[in-house]
Scaffold this active site. Structure first.
Site, PDB file in Angstrom:
ATOM      1  N   CYS A   9       0.881  -1.178   0.000  1.00 25.28           N
ATOM      2  CA  CYS A   9       0.000   0.000   0.000  1.00 25.28           C
ATOM      3  C   CYS A   9       0.914   1.222   0.000  1.00 25.28           C
ATOM      4  CB  CYS A   9      -0.998  -0.024   1.166  1.00 25.28           C
ATOM      5  SG  CYS A   9      -0.302   0.219   2.808  1.00 25.28           S
ATOM      6  N   ARG A  15      -3.487  -0.621   5.521  1.00 24.81           N
ATOM      7  CA  ARG A  15      -4.033  -1.691   4.680  1.00 24.81           C
ATOM      8  C   ARG A  15      -3.088  -2.871   4.503  1.00 24.81           C
ATOM      9  NH1 ARG A  15      -5.531   1.985  -0.342  1.00 24.81           N
ATOM     10  NH2 ARG A  15      -3.630   2.982   0.423  1.00 24.81           N
ATOM     11  N   ASP A 118      -8.058   3.822   1.235  1.00 27.21           N
ATOM     12  CA  ASP A 118      -7.126   4.100   2.325  1.00 27.21           C
ATOM     13  C   ASP A 118      -7.864   4.693   3.526  1.00 27.21           C
ATOM     14  OD1 ASP A 118      -4.933   4.627   3.890  1.00 27.21           O
ATOM     15  OD2 ASP A 118      -3.890   5.854   2.402  1.00 27.21           O
TER      16      ASP A 118
END
Length: 147
Positions: A9, A15, A118
């Protein structure tokens, strides 16, 4: 065979750690498999986000030892499978190492290429949404990884 999975990420604190720990948990019986994560703009050496850690812990996974790492070409070369959260992450990886095109995919590939938004600096519901998507995506990947 996928023996080395790399999850990517941006900051490597929300994440990708959630996906890393979920995959490790779901594939814990595969002792020869390496699952790790990194970020394309990592907050190097920072722990996982507190909300991400809390959600993982509530689901039986302890990410208290996580430290964010910056992605490197070497990490990309070593990985058999690279899973990114968004299309722009894949583009960054392709620019960095064009040879990864055949082994880098969206985490949500089997969910109609669903991106994982996100949750950084957002409230808990954003983290819960990301976790749910990652949970569904990792389940969808299991048929390819658990062989």
């Amino acid at each position: 065979m996928f023996n080395h999975i790399l999850v990517v990420c941006v900051g490597n604190i929300c994440r990708s750690p959630m996906a890393e720990y979920l995959l490790r948990h779901k594939l814990s019986h595969k002792t020869d498999m390496t699952i790790e994560s990194a970020g394309i703009g990592a907050l190097v050496d920072k722990p996982a986000d507190e909300t991400a850690k809390a959600i993982l812990l509530e689901n039986g996974m302890d990410a208290s030892n996580h430290k964010a790492r910056q992605i490197t070409k070497d990490m990309l070369a070593k990985a058999d499978l690279i899973l990114a959260m968004e299309e722009k992450h894949l583009k960054h990886l392709y620019a960095m190492a064009p040879q990864v095109r055949g082994k880098a995919f969206l985490m949500g590939k089997w969910l109609n290429d669903q991106p994982v938004p996100d949750p950084y600096r957002q409230q808990r519901p954003a983290f819960e949404h990301a976790y749910k998507l990652i949970d569904q995506a990792t389940d969808a990947w299991l048929k390819f990884l658990d062989k």
